[in-house]
Design a protein around this motif. Structure first.
Motif, PDB file in Angstrom:
ATOM      1  N   PHE A  56       0.202 -16.202  -3.923  1.00  0.00           N
ATOM      2  CA  PHE A  56      -1.185 -16.005  -3.487  1.00  0.00           C
ATOM      3  C   PHE A  56      -1.343 -14.711  -2.702  1.00  0.00           C
ATOM      4  O   PHE A  56      -2.194 -13.873  -3.020  1.00  0.00           O
ATOM      5  CB  PHE A  56      -1.613 -17.208  -2.633  1.00  0.00           C
ATOM      6  N   TRP A  57      -0.501 -14.509  -1.691  1.00  0.00           N
ATOM      7  CA  TRP A  57      -0.624 -13.314  -0.861  1.00  0.00           C
ATOM      8  C   TRP A  57      -0.117 -12.057  -1.552  1.00  0.00           C
ATOM      9  O   TRP A  57      -0.497 -10.953  -1.188  1.00  0.00           O
ATOM     10  CB  TRP A  57       0.092 -13.526   0.477  1.00  0.00           C
ATOM     11  N   MET A  58       0.696 -12.227  -2.586  1.00  0.00           N
ATOM     12  CA  MET A  58       1.144 -11.063  -3.335  1.00  0.00           C
ATOM     13  C   MET A  58      -0.009 -10.425  -4.102  1.00  0.00           C
ATOM     14  O   MET A  58      -0.058  -9.205  -4.278  1.00  0.00           O
ATOM     15  CB  MET A  58       2.277 -11.442  -4.289  1.00  0.00           C
ATOM     16  N   LYS A  59      -0.947 -11.229  -4.557  1.00  0.00           N
ATOM     17  CA  LYS A  59      -2.127 -10.693  -5.236  1.00  0.00           C
ATOM     18  C   LYS A  59      -2.959  -9.842  -4.270  1.00  0.00           C
ATOM     19  O   LYS A  59      -3.416  -8.750  -4.624  1.00  0.00           O
ATOM     20  CB  LYS A  59      -2.982 -11.831  -5.793  1.00  0.00           C
ATOM     21  N   ILE A  60      -3.124 -10.340  -3.067  1.00  0.00           N
ATOM     22  CA  ILE A  60      -3.897  -9.602  -2.068  1.00  0.00           C
ATOM     23  C   ILE A  60      -3.143  -8.338  -1.659  1.00  0.00           C
ATOM     24  O   ILE A  60      -3.741  -7.277  -1.458  1.00  0.00           O
ATOM     25  CB  ILE A  60      -4.175 -10.506  -0.859  1.00  0.00           C
ATOM     26  N   PHE A  61      -1.825  -8.443  -1.568  1.00  0.00           N
ATOM     27  CA  PHE A  61      -0.999  -7.275  -1.265  1.00  0.00           C
ATOM     28  C   PHE A  61      -1.185  -6.198  -2.329  1.00  0.00           C
ATOM     29  O   PHE A  61      -1.276  -5.005  -2.007  1.00  0.00           O
ATOM     30  CB  PHE A  61       0.471  -7.689  -1.183  1.00  0.00           C
ATOM     31  N   ALA A  62      -1.231  -6.582  -3.589  1.00  0.00           N
ATOM     32  CA  ALA A  62      -1.359  -5.614  -4.686  1.00  0.00           C
ATOM     33  C   ALA A  62      -2.661  -4.820  -4.576  1.00  0.00           C
ATOM     34  O   ALA A  62      -2.675  -3.597  -4.743  1.00  0.00           O
ATOM     35  CB  ALA A  62      -1.286  -6.333  -6.031  1.00  0.00           C
ATOM     36  N   VAL A  63      -3.759  -5.519  -4.298  1.00  0.00           N
ATOM     37  CA  VAL A  63      -5.052  -4.842  -4.157  1.00  0.00           C
ATOM     38  C   VAL A  63      -5.031  -3.915  -2.959  1.00  0.00           C
ATOM     39  O   VAL A  63      -5.468  -2.754  -3.018  1.00  0.00           O
ATOM     40  CB  VAL A  63      -6.200  -5.873  -4.019  1.00  0.00           C
ATOM     41  N   ASN A  64      -4.501  -4.399  -1.859  1.00  0.00           N
ATOM     42  CA  ASN A  64      -4.457  -3.617  -0.632  1.00  0.00           C
ATOM     43  C   ASN A  64      -3.569  -2.380  -0.789  1.00  0.00           C
ATOM     44  O   ASN A  64      -3.907  -1.296  -0.323  1.00  0.00           O
ATOM     45  CB  ASN A  64      -3.931  -4.499   0.503  1.00  0.00           C
ATOM     46  N   PHE A  65      -2.429  -2.538  -1.459  1.00  0.00           N
ATOM     47  CA  PHE A  65      -1.518  -1.419  -1.667  1.00  0.00           C
ATOM     48  C   PHE A  65      -2.200  -0.324  -2.482  1.00  0.00           C
ATOM     49  O   PHE A  65      -2.074   0.867  -2.168  1.00  0.00           O
ATOM     50  CB  PHE A  65      -0.252  -1.902  -2.386  1.00  0.00           C
ATOM     51  N   ALA A  66      -2.924  -0.721  -3.518  1.00  0.00           N
ATOM     52  CA  ALA A  66      -3.605   0.264  -4.363  1.00  0.00           C
ATOM     53  C   ALA A  66      -4.635   1.048  -3.559  1.00  0.00           C
ATOM     54  O   ALA A  66      -4.725   2.281  -3.673  1.00  0.00           O
ATOM     55  CB  ALA A  66      -4.271  -0.440  -5.546  1.00  0.00           C
ATOM     56  N   MET A  67      -5.404   0.375  -2.730  1.00  0.00           N
ATOM     57  CA  MET A  67      -6.413   1.069  -1.935  1.00  0.00           C
ATOM     58  C   MET A  67      -5.769   1.957  -0.874  1.00  0.00           C
ATOM     59  O   MET A  67      -6.289   3.031  -0.553  1.00  0.00           O
ATOM     60  CB  MET A  67      -7.359   0.057  -1.291  1.00  0.00           C
ATOM     61  N   GLY A  68      -4.626   1.535  -0.343  1.00  0.00           N
ATOM     62  CA  GLY A  68      -3.933   2.354   0.637  1.00  0.00           C
ATOM     63  C   GLY A  68      -3.416   3.651   0.054  1.00  0.00           C
ATOM     64  O   GLY A  68      -3.493   4.707   0.696  1.00  0.00           O
ATOM     65  N   VAL A  69      -2.906   3.595  -1.181  1.00  0.00           N
ATOM     66  CA  VAL A  69      -2.407   4.803  -1.832  1.00  0.00           C
ATOM     67  C   VAL A  69      -3.546   5.787  -2.079  1.00  0.00           C
ATOM     68  O   VAL A  69      -3.432   6.987  -1.799  1.00  0.00           O
ATOM     69  CB  VAL A  69      -1.703   4.448  -3.155  1.00  0.00           C
ATOM     70  N   VAL A  70      -4.664   5.285  -2.599  1.00  0.00           N
ATOM     71  CA  VAL A  70      -5.803   6.157  -2.915  1.00  0.00           C
ATOM     72  C   VAL A  70      -6.347   6.817  -1.650  1.00  0.00           C
ATOM     73  O   VAL A  70      -6.579   8.032  -1.610  1.00  0.00           O
ATOM     74  CB  VAL A  70      -6.915   5.354  -3.624  1.00  0.00           C
ATOM     75  N   SER A  71      -6.541   6.036  -0.604  1.00  0.00           N
ATOM     76  CA  SER A  71      -7.095   6.599   0.636  1.00  0.00           C
ATOM     77  C   SER A  71      -6.112   7.539   1.311  1.00  0.00           C
ATOM     78  O   SER A  71      -6.510   8.486   1.996  1.00  0.00           O
ATOM     79  CB  SER A  71      -7.507   5.472   1.592  1.00  0.00           C
ATOM     80  N   GLY A  72      -4.805   7.303   1.130  1.00  0.00           N
ATOM     81  CA  GLY A  72      -3.804   8.170   1.728  1.00  0.00           C
ATOM     82  C   GLY A  72      -3.755   9.548   1.103  1.00  0.00           C
ATOM     83  O   GLY A  72      -3.502  10.550   1.786  1.00  0.00           O
ATOM     84  N   ILE A  73      -3.996   9.624  -0.201  1.00  0.00           N
ATOM     85  CA  ILE A  73      -4.006  10.919  -0.880  1.00  0.00           C
ATOM     86  C   ILE A  73      -5.108  11.810  -0.319  1.00  0.00           C
ATOM     87  O   ILE A  73      -4.915  13.012  -0.093  1.00  0.00           O
ATOM     88  CB  ILE A  73      -4.191  10.716  -2.401  1.00  0.00           C
ATOM     89  N   VAL A  74      -6.264  11.218  -0.063  1.00  0.00           N
ATOM     90  CA  VAL A  74      -7.384  11.975   0.502  1.00  0.00           C
ATOM     91  C   VAL A  74      -7.017  12.552   1.862  1.00  0.00           C
ATOM     92  O   VAL A  74      -7.354  13.705   2.181  1.00  0.00           O
ATOM     93  CB  VAL A  74      -8.630  11.074   0.611  1.00  0.00           C
ATOM     94  N   MET A  75      -6.297  11.771   2.657  1.00  0.00           N
ATOM     95  CA  MET A  75      -5.915  12.234   3.984  1.00  0.00           C
ATOM     96  C   MET A  75      -5.076  13.509   3.909  1.00  0.00           C
ATOM     97  O   MET A  75      -5.277  14.449   4.670  1.00  0.00           O
ATOM     98  CB  MET A  75      -5.110  11.145   4.702  1.00  0.00           C
ATOM     99  N   ALA A  76      -4.136  13.527   2.976  1.00  0.00           N
ATOM    100  CA  ALA A  76      -3.238  14.682   2.873  1.00  0.00           C
ATOM    101  C   ALA A  76      -3.990  15.953   2.502  1.00  0.00           C
ATOM    102  O   ALA A  76      -3.699  17.039   3.017  1.00  0.00           O
ATOM    103  CB  ALA A  76      -2.148  14.383   1.847  1.00  0.00           C
ATOM    104  N   TYR A  77      -4.969  15.848   1.603  1.00  0.00           N
ATOM    105  CA  TYR A  77      -5.706  17.032   1.159  1.00  0.00           C
ATOM    106  C   TYR A  77      -6.519  17.654   2.288  1.00  0.00           C
ATOM    107  O   TYR A  77      -6.744  18.871   2.297  1.00  0.00           O
ATOM    108  CB  TYR A  77      -6.635  16.675  -0.010  1.00  0.00           C
ATOM    109  N   GLN A  78      -6.956  16.847   3.240  1.00  0.00           N
ATOM    110  CA  GLN A  78      -7.789  17.380   4.316  1.00  0.00           C
ATOM    111  C   GLN A  78      -7.044  18.363   5.208  1.00  0.00           C
ATOM    112  O   GLN A  78      -7.662  19.228   5.827  1.00  0.00           O
ATOM    113  CB  GLN A  78      -8.352  16.233   5.167  1.00  0.00           C
TER     114      GLN A  78
END
Length: 466
Positions: A56-78
């Protein structure tokens, strides 16, 4: 009308994007360790409840991990688009530290994430458990490198300045700078607390609804044990972190306390419970104070003194209201976490932890408190450092790129709209998964989803419409 220049807009943009981003890594850190514990308990006891919660929590982890990667890329470019002068000045130190994070933590997570999410029926149980542990370790290593970089900006050491640029001299001193150990433990505990409160809220919500009762009880019980251990420990770590900050960044502490003027020797510094910091008049309006308590907390002496805000020039002070109120929100939520943990212990002893609906509503209400406390803590850390981007070495006004107000305004607007749409949908999807709850009588053998071909991390989360 508020008159904002390009640097102000760049700061707002960075604050907006980092506030979104930090939520996802924090949950990732906490959930990864929680998943390792659940899978380990399942292997040890073979009780189906642990596998049910793990999937159950692995599904939520998967969604959260994907959003963390996307938002992290934006941080680096700034760093390149908005803060090129900072990159030019300190890039010889911050650049390698962030690269080490990618080369160690991110590669470790990426290498074993697919096995963890999709390898249940494709590898042995021990190998799968090892993959889950390695992903959890990867999140902790990632946190370590990021905090090493940020802590160096707070308490820089191990460098020389050559031709107007920072040059590394001693990497051991750079990484293990004075504030790093305290901030690392403080952030780690914050991630575990935020995750525990999220898990507790999920369990309490399902108990209130009368759904997935067995799984909900186990979630609530495990979360309350974690809260009981972590919340008091966080108070001790926070106290030590505060003493370290007083030593190395005393004006930040003065802003946290709203301490404007130096007190007479032996008089002691009062604790301002509430007030409204007045930057122009250099005082706290409507102040409610407890005599000598700030001295006792910060110096462990009733008559101890701390530097005041007026001991430095106005241009060397942070914007006090943000630091002052953020600190009080963080502390208030921390106290509520301890109250919740102690209440749970008392109800557990009476055998009523799952029955008292007022307590379950309290757990649900406290669900986002860990993330809010963490965000306000970061506001204190980053806003309190101002006007320095590298404390004592480079001012924020000297760290930006030569962008126009129009360009910064447009990019900020685009960021706000895109983030609210993309991450709004992602958060809604996670909440929908939590609301749906774990599958009753779950078994790996009957999970047809695991027979599908692995794809992106989001494909590990299935079976809910939003």
């Amino acid at each position: 009308m508020i008159d904002l220049n390009a640097i102000d807009l760049a700061r707002i943009q960075f604050a907006f994007t980092v506030s979104f981003h930090i939520i996802f890594p924090a949950i990732t850190i906490g959930l990864a360790s929680y998943l390792a514990v659940l899978e380990g308990l399942w292997l040890y006891t073979r009780k189906p409840i642990y596998m049910t919660l793990c999937r159950f929590w692995m599904k939520i982890f998967a969604v959260n991990f994907a959003m963390g990667v996307v938002s992290g890329i934006v941080m680096a470019y700034q760093f390149g688009t908005n803060w090129s002068q900072f990159s030019n000045f300190a890039g010889a130190i911050t650049g390698p530290l962030l690269s080490y994070e990618v080369m160690t933590a991110f590669f470790l997570e990426a290498g074993f994430l697919g096995v963890m999410l999709f390898g249940w029926k494709k590898v042995g149980k021990k190998l799968h458990f090892a993959s889950t542990i390695l992903v959890a370790i990867g999140t902790l290593i990632s946190m370590t490198w990021i905090l090493a970089s940020n802590s160096w900006m707070q308490t820089p050491q191990g460098y020389d300045i050559v031709d107007g640029r920072v040059v590394p001299v001693d990497w051991f001193e750079i990484i293990f700078n004075p504030s790093f150990p305290y901030r690392l433990v403080h952030m780690g505990l914050a991630a575990f607390l935020a995750t525990a409160l999220l898990v507790a809220a999920s369990g309490a919500w399902h108990l209130l609804k009368g759904t997935h009762v067995t799984a909900a009880k186990k979630m609530l019980s495990m979360a309350m044990w974690m809260l009981l251990i972590s919340a008091p420990l966080q108070v001790i770590v926070g106290d030590q972190h505060g003493l370290n900050t007083l030593e190395h960044q005393p004006i930040k502490v003065a802003a946290m306390e709203g301490h404007w003027h130096q007190t007479e020797k032996g008089e002691g510094v009062p604790l301002v419970l509430f007030g409204w910091p007045n930057m122009e008049k250099e005082r706290n309006d409507f102040a409610i104070e407890i005599p000598n308590l700030a001295s006792l907390i910060l110096t462990h002496s009733l008559d101890g003194d701390i530097p005041s805000l007026t001991s430095v020039a106005p241009e060397d002070r942070p914007y006090v209201p943000v630091v002052f109120f953020s600190f009080r929100i963080m502390v208030a939520l921390g106290i509520l976490m301890i109250v919740l943990a102690v209440t749970a212990l008392m109800l557990r002893k009476k055998g009523k932890i799952y029955e008292k609906r007022w307590f379950l509503r309290f757990c649900v209400a406290m669900g986002p408190s860990g993330l809010i406390a963490m965000l306000t803590g970061w506001f204190v850390t980053e806003t309190g450092r101002q006007p320095w981007v590298v404390y004592g070495l480079q001012r924020t006004v000297d760290a930006g790129s030569p962008n126009s107000v129009t360009a910064m305004s447009l990019s900020l607007l685009i960021f706000v709209l895109v983030y609210l749409c993309v991450f709004g949908v992602g958060v809604r999807y996670m909440l929908a998964l939590i609301t749906k709850g774990p599958a009753d009588d779950y078994t790996l053998e009957d999970d047809e989803h695991l027979n599908k071909r692995p794809a992106r991390p989001l494909s590990a989360a299935d079976g809910v419409e939003i």
